[in-house]
Write an enzyme that holds these catalytic residues in place. Structure first.
Site, PDB file in Angstrom:
ATOM      1  N   LYS A 122       0.833  -1.381  -0.012  1.00  0.00           N
ATOM      2  CA  LYS A 122       0.093   0.068   0.085  1.00  0.00           C
ATOM      3  C   LYS A 122       0.924   1.231   0.091  1.00  0.00           C
ATOM      4  O   LYS A 122       2.135   1.147   0.117  1.00  0.00           O
ATOM      5  CB  LYS A 122      -0.997  -0.029   1.247  1.00  0.00           C
ATOM      6  CG  LYS A 122      -0.368   0.040   2.395  1.00  0.00           C
ATOM      7  CD  LYS A 122      -1.176  -0.616   3.424  1.00  0.00           C
ATOM      8  CE  LYS A 122      -0.707  -0.854   4.897  1.00  0.00           C
ATOM      9  NZ  LYS A 122      -1.150   0.301   5.878  1.00  0.00           N
ATOM     10  N   TYR A 144      15.091  30.353   8.981  1.00  0.00           N
ATOM     11  CA  TYR A 144      14.074  31.133   9.585  1.00  0.00           C
ATOM     12  C   TYR A 144      14.046  30.667  10.979  1.00  0.00           C
ATOM     13  O   TYR A 144      14.394  29.704  11.487  1.00  0.00           O
ATOM     14  CB  TYR A 144      12.741  30.247   8.855  1.00  0.00           C
ATOM     15  CG  TYR A 144      12.481  30.331   7.455  1.00  0.00           C
ATOM     16  CD1 TYR A 144      12.385  31.787   6.974  1.00  0.00           C
ATOM     17  CD2 TYR A 144      12.273  29.577   6.632  1.00  0.00           C
ATOM     18  CE1 TYR A 144      12.041  32.116   5.586  1.00  0.00           C
ATOM     19  CE2 TYR A 144      12.095  29.568   5.370  1.00  0.00           C
ATOM     20  CZ  TYR A 144      11.784  31.040   4.525  1.00  0.00           C
ATOM     21  OH  TYR A 144      11.674  31.193   3.302  1.00  0.00           O
TER      22      TYR A 144
HETATM   23  C1  LIG Z   1      -3.623  -4.432   7.920  1.00  0.00           C
HETATM   24  C2  LIG Z   1      -2.173  -4.341   7.994  1.00  0.00           C
HETATM   25  N1  LIG Z   1      -1.375  -5.542   7.785  1.00  0.00           N
HETATM   26  C3  LIG Z   1       0.053  -5.690   7.488  1.00  0.00           C
HETATM   27  C4  LIG Z   1       0.628  -4.234   7.536  1.00  0.00           C
HETATM   28  C5  LIG Z   1       2.152  -4.511   7.350  1.00  0.00           C
HETATM   29  O1  LIG Z   1       2.902  -3.701   8.494  1.00  0.00           O
HETATM   30  P1  LIG Z   1       4.345  -3.915   8.505  1.00  0.00           P
HETATM   31  O2  LIG Z   1       4.928  -2.687   7.600  1.00  0.00           O
HETATM   32  O3  LIG Z   1       4.555  -3.597   9.919  1.00  0.00           O
HETATM   33  O4  LIG Z   1       4.997  -5.092   8.072  1.00  0.00           O
HETATM   34  C6  LIG Z   1       0.021  -3.098   7.820  1.00  0.00           C
HETATM   35  C7  LIG Z   1       0.756  -1.916   7.601  1.00  0.00           C
HETATM   36  O5  LIG Z   1       0.485  -0.795   8.296  1.00  0.00           O
HETATM   37  C8  LIG Z   1      -1.349  -2.977   7.716  1.00  0.00           C
HETATM   38  O6  LIG Z   1      -2.019  -2.081   7.908  1.00  0.00           O
END
Ligand SMILES: Cc1ncc(COP(=O)(O)O)c(C=O)c1O
Length: 383
Positions: free
Chosen positions: A42, A271
């Site tokens: 994602k 700044y």
């Molecule tokens: C539902 C879910 N599963 C798995 C993961 C993967 O987590 P990680 O990056 O800690 O391996 C995430 C990451 O945010 C998540 O939201």
């Protein structure tokens, strides 16, 4: 490198896809045999670039991809017809039809969602795959574990919804093993309540990167893991046991020196005049600022590597420039490379260290590297 931009790079990320592939293989080798690998890609594969990352993970043998929403899923579908994709976030009603259009699996937390996806499946003439999510203590998505049997039954009874997986998500796997163990217990108890459950036909998953630390070798009902951060070579916390897996950082963040100049002792820098030079100084102005993804919170705290040496940030990070102290370095010149995190020669600044300077976590650091930053892909398989 696959990218050869026509203009010189001012700020860029180097992404080592060969390291990504090695990481997946190392993680797989560390898991109980038969455990399936759900690649979490994602947020543009945590800022690494969805297409390049997913293509390489497909090549390396990921079993399923998890994305946040249907837009990400549609982009991924273009790359891999037939590859299983799970959408992790809830869908808006107007998005439901994309499940059938792009052949996606949805996360289900409620009876209302089952009814909506049943309608999509009926209209499409084929069942919509779903993963039932059980809330075992995260307090976010999923049906509360004590109410999960009724939702499981509803899915099983639906004609155009097909159960493809069951999962939960840990709230504190990095620092609360007792609560993580309780979440596992609740999850397993819920599954044991499901009549007619055949775990062999489903993805049953709970563990993200940090969860892997407390996964027992027998792993009982679990037959899949959802890995995000670790596949990019980043440990979920500094003392993680996952250091033993020996993954390598995939992403490094680099910029260049745009100007070198001297300033007298007593001058304030940037700044807000938050930093006063305590000696006659040579400063370098870097070609990157918060518009590129260097958090303003790193002002006066971060260091960068130039010529393999650490140079402290002076004053506030600004939109397009960051100022560093190079007084102790010889021969810094316009055009020199500066590493925000990553390796330079034998020196390294890790993303974990960089994130600490910015009061944040590696996940957010990666998501904050902006689209102004070119991504350069290193593809060759080496050692
Ligand atoms: C539902 C879910 N599963 C798995 C993961 C993967 O987590 P990680 O990056 O800690 O391996 C995430 C990451 O945010 C998540 O939201």
């Amino acid at each position: 490198m696959t990218t050869s931009p026509s203009r010189p790079l001012r700020c860029w990320a180097e992404i080592d896809l060969a390291a990504l592939e090695r990481n997946l293989k190392l993680i797989r080798a560390s898991l109980p045999s038969g455990m399936r690998y759900v690649a979490v890609v994602k947020a543009d594969a945590y800022g690494h670039g969805l297409h390049h990352v997913a293509a390489r993970l497909m090549h390396a043998g990921a079993d399923l991809f998890a994305v946040a929403n249907v837009t990400e899923a549609a982009a991924l579908r273009e790359l891999g017809p037939g590859w299983p994709i799970l959408v992790l976030s809830p869908l808006l009603p107007e998005e439901d039809r994309f499940l059938a259009d792009h052949d996606l699996a949805a996360t289900v937390s409620s009876a209302e969602e089952v009814d909506r996806f049943e309608a999509v499946g009926r209209a499409a003439g084929r069942a919509v795959p779903v993963h039932l999510k059980i809330d075992t203590g995260m307090g976010r998505l999923g049906v509360w574990h004590e109410q999960s049997a009724a939702l499981y039954q509803k899915i099983q009874a639906a004609q155009h919804v097909r159960l493809a997986g069951i999962f939960t998500h840990f709230a504190s796997p990095d620092d609360n093993p007792a609560f993580t163990a309780e979440q596992r217990r609740r999850f397993i108890a819920a599954l044991q309540n499901f009549r007619g459950l055949d775990p062999n036909t489903l993805f049953i998953h709970a563990d993200n990167s940090a969860g892997l630390e407390t996964m027992t070798p027998d792993a009982s009902l679990f037959n899949a893991v959802r890995v995000g951060l670790l596949q990019f070579g980043i440990l979920p916390h500094p003392n993680s046991l996952l250091a033993q897996v020996h993954t390598e950082a995939v992403f490094s963040f680099r910029t260049r020196v745009g100007l070198v100049k001297t300033l007298p002792r007593g001058t304030t820098v940037s700044y807000g005049c938050t930093r006063t030079l305590t000696r006659d100084s040579t400063i370098a102005i870097l070609c990157a600022g918060y518009a590129d993804g260097i958090p303003r919170a790193a002002s006066n705290r971060a260091s960068v590597l130039i010529g393999g040496q650490r140079c402290p940030v002076l004053g506030r990070v600004t939109m397009d420039q960051t100022i560093v102290d190079v007084t102790d370095l010889a021969n810094v010149a316009c055009g020199d490379e500066a590493v925000l995190f990553g390796r330079q020669g034998n020196a390294e600044i890790t993303i974990t260290e960089f994130s600490r300077w910015a009061d944040t976590i590696p996940w957010e650091t990666l998501c904050s590297v902006s689209k102004r930053v070119s991504r350069l892909y290193k593809t060759a398989l080496g050692t």
